[in-house]
Scaffold this active site. Structure first.
Site, PDB file in Angstrom:
ATOM      1  N   SER A 255       0.823  -1.212   0.000  1.00 15.43           N
ATOM      2  CA  SER A 255       0.000   0.000   0.000  1.00 15.43           C
ATOM      3  C   SER A 255       0.858   1.263   0.000  1.00 15.43           C
ATOM      4  CB  SER A 255      -0.906  -0.013   1.229  1.00 15.43           C
ATOM      5  OG  SER A 255      -1.295   1.298   1.548  1.00 15.43           O
ATOM      6  N   LYS A 256       0.340   2.266  -0.704  1.00 13.34           N
ATOM      7  CA  LYS A 256       1.008   3.584  -0.752  1.00 13.34           C
ATOM      8  C   LYS A 256       1.196   4.165   0.634  1.00 13.34           C
ATOM      9  CE  LYS A 256      -0.462   5.682  -5.050  1.00 13.34           C
ATOM     10  NZ  LYS A 256      -1.336   6.665  -5.644  1.00 13.34           N
ATOM     11  N   ARG A 257       0.295   3.762   1.534  1.00 15.59           N
ATOM     12  CA  ARG A 257       0.332   4.370   2.866  1.00 15.59           C
ATOM     13  C   ARG A 257       1.416   3.751   3.756  1.00 15.59           C
ATOM     14  NH1 ARG A 257      -4.977   4.328   1.586  1.00 15.59           N
ATOM     15  NH2 ARG A 257      -5.156   2.184   2.291  1.00 15.59           N
ATOM     16  N   LEU A 258       1.943   2.595   3.361  1.00 12.53           N
ATOM     17  CA  LEU A 258       2.939   1.936   4.200  1.00 12.53           C
ATOM     18  C   LEU A 258       4.302   2.619   4.097  1.00 12.53           C
ATOM     19  CD1 LEU A 258       2.620  -1.942   3.789  1.00 12.53           C
ATOM     20  CD2 LEU A 258       2.087  -0.538   5.790  1.00 12.53           C
TER      21      LEU A 258
END
Ligand code: GLU
Length: 492
Positions: A255-258
């Site tokens: 995920s981009k958020r990781l």
């Protein structure tokens, strides 16, 4: 083959994602190995989400990884280069419109005036009848008069999907054959005159004479549409290789958020670009034996499309850390020193009084131990200030046992008695002492390390003691003795 032309075509709507970096690395390796061209193209037609800032951040990511492009847009002071530009889709709108017009003229595409309401209703009916939602083809056969009667009503351009089958001979996924019935007449130009992704990517690959498309397997179903477009536009078909995405440690799409999704997170964490380059290659390719550690040059040499795998590999932090340690050991001391200096400065260490040779040695004694560049800070902070505290667990283990105080005094005296202050001399004196007492070396080394550094891990003890100097070492031993003395007093 020397006319190999490959590309990476990111959308500059965020940072350089680790998955995009992986695809870029494979394309780059192939280009470099084959003596071909590696092209950077920015898919920036989504005006809302793309920005120049992101484009620059992305280019910086490539730059850091050592992925240079032979053709591509301007970056920093480097102007756009290449004969097939522009390399930003937003500057190619007229080119797409020209190709769409060609398809319209040849009867391979048509204008569709269906309104959003009509299309929504059509989709709703399909859902109610449990059919896959497909465009009905209502505008497929409009007559010239019917089209003229629409005046300047907004329209999209749709591609006419012909009956039959489409086959992709994917270099990684094998043959993928689809019945064209599964595809409706898809949109290639939006009402605002902009191309859709499918049209733009094919026109770019076609006109830029791309020979191999190595990209994420999330584009495999798109590839069928792309093949139809390549054929309709009379462009030679490139080879396709659809590669698995990068998965996180839990096996989900990264995920981009990781943390770590942004390639530059690794730079901030003290990883070498050499490591990240090497690591992403291992996430999809194997050399056919158990080697894991590779330089860029070695990879250029032995990379092959045949050994790209179909299954996605999970991210493995432990392995990455191990690999980073290995790459750190492979650097020359001078190179490592250059890379750690800014980190030491940022940590606020006063390096002004240190000679270049002393700094070199300090780096050298850490090189075998640190796993990230940032670890240089906890591995060397005691050189620049006295230990502010002693590691609690280590104190319990090494200083709270019977005889600990006497041992520290004995070691202090041993140090004071040395005629020469060097790693070798310290080592031989400690070895002679354990020989005499019949203990193991650790029983003398650990309490000393704690006294000199405040910690239980760090560079080799004798090496760091030499660099700290006799006076500092003796003063720190005295300080430790006073500390242990006081501890004993408190306990009594
Ligand atoms: N912008 C697309 C992506 O980043 C490029 C797809 C392609 O390589 O064809 O997924």
């Amino acid at each position: 083959m020397n006319n190999v032309r490959v590309r990476i075509a990111p959308s500059p709507s965020g940072f350089l994602h680790i998955g995009t970096a992986k695809m870029a690395v494979f394309n780059w390796l192939y280009a470099r190995q084959q003596g071909g061209a590696f092209i950077l193209r920015l898919e920036d037609t989504d005006v809302e989400r793309s920005s120049d800032e992101f484009a620059q951040a992305m280019c910086e990511g490539f730059h850091w990884l050592g992925i240079d492009w032979d053709e591509g847009p301007a970056f920093g002071d480097v102007p756009e280069k290449g004969d097939y530009g522009p390399y930003r889709q937003s500057e190619r709108i007229a080119i797409y419109q020209g190709e769409v017009q060609r398809l319209l003229d040849e009867g391979k595409a048509y204008k569709c005036f269906c309104t959003k309401e009509e299309l929504d209703a059509e989709r709703e009916r399909a859902r109610a009848e449990k059919r896959p939602p497909r465009y009905s083809g209502a505008c497929r056969n409009l007559t010239r008069e019917e089209i003229e009667a629409k005046g300047d009503a907004p329209y999209v351009v749709r591609f006419k999907v012909e009956e039959g089958h489409t086959e992709i001979d994917d270099l990684v996924q094998g043959k993928v054959r689809s019945d064209n019935k599964e595809f409706d007449d898809f949109v290639i130009q939006k009402p605002n005159g902009y191309p859709t992704f499918h049209l733009a990517v094919v026109v770019d690959d076609g006109l830029m004479k791309i020979t191999h498309v190595l990209r994420g397997d999330d584009h495999l179903t798109n590839a069928t549409r792309h093949v139809m477009l390549f054929k309709a536009l009379d462009y030679p078909l490139p080879y396709f290789a659809h590669l698995p995405m990068v998965l996180d440690e839990n096996g989900k799409k990264y995920s981009k958020r990781l943390h770590g999704a942004n390639v530059l997170d690794w730079r901030a964490d003290g990883y070498l670009p050499e490591t990240i380059f090497n690591y992403v290659v291992l996430l999809g390719w194997t050399p056919g034996d158990d080697r894991e550690l590779f330089t860029r040059e070695e990879l250029i040499e032995c990379f092959s499309i045949e050994r790209l795998g179909q299954s996605a590999a999970r991210f493995d932090m432990k392995k990455l850390q191990w690999l980073n340690g290995q790459h750190i050991r492979r650097l020359s001391v001078e190179d490592l020193q250059q890379r750690v200096m800014p980190i030491l400065q940022a940590a606020g260490f006063d390096l002004s009084g240190c000679s270049p040779e002393w700094l070199r040695q300090m780096t050298a004694i850490c090189q075998e131990k640190i796993r990230t560049l940032n670890e240089i800070v906890p591995y060397t902070d005691f050189f620049f200030s006295e230990p502010a505290e002693y590691e609690e667990k280590a104190v319990r283990k090494h200083w709270e046992k019977d005889g600990a105080l006497a041992r520290l005094k004995q070691l202090r005296d041993l140090m004071a008695s040395l005629d020469e202050w060097s790693t070798e001399r310290l080592k031989s004196a400690y070895e002679a002492l354990v020989e005499e007492t019949g203990e193991n070396l650790g029983a003398c080394v650990h309490p000393t390390r704690l006294a000199l550094t405040g910690k239980s891990v760090g560079p080799g003890l004798f090496e760091l003691a030499e660099l700290l100097g006799r006076e500092t070492c003796l003063a720190r031993m005295d300080r430790a003795i006073a500390y242990v003395n006081q501890m004993g007093g408190q306990r009594a």
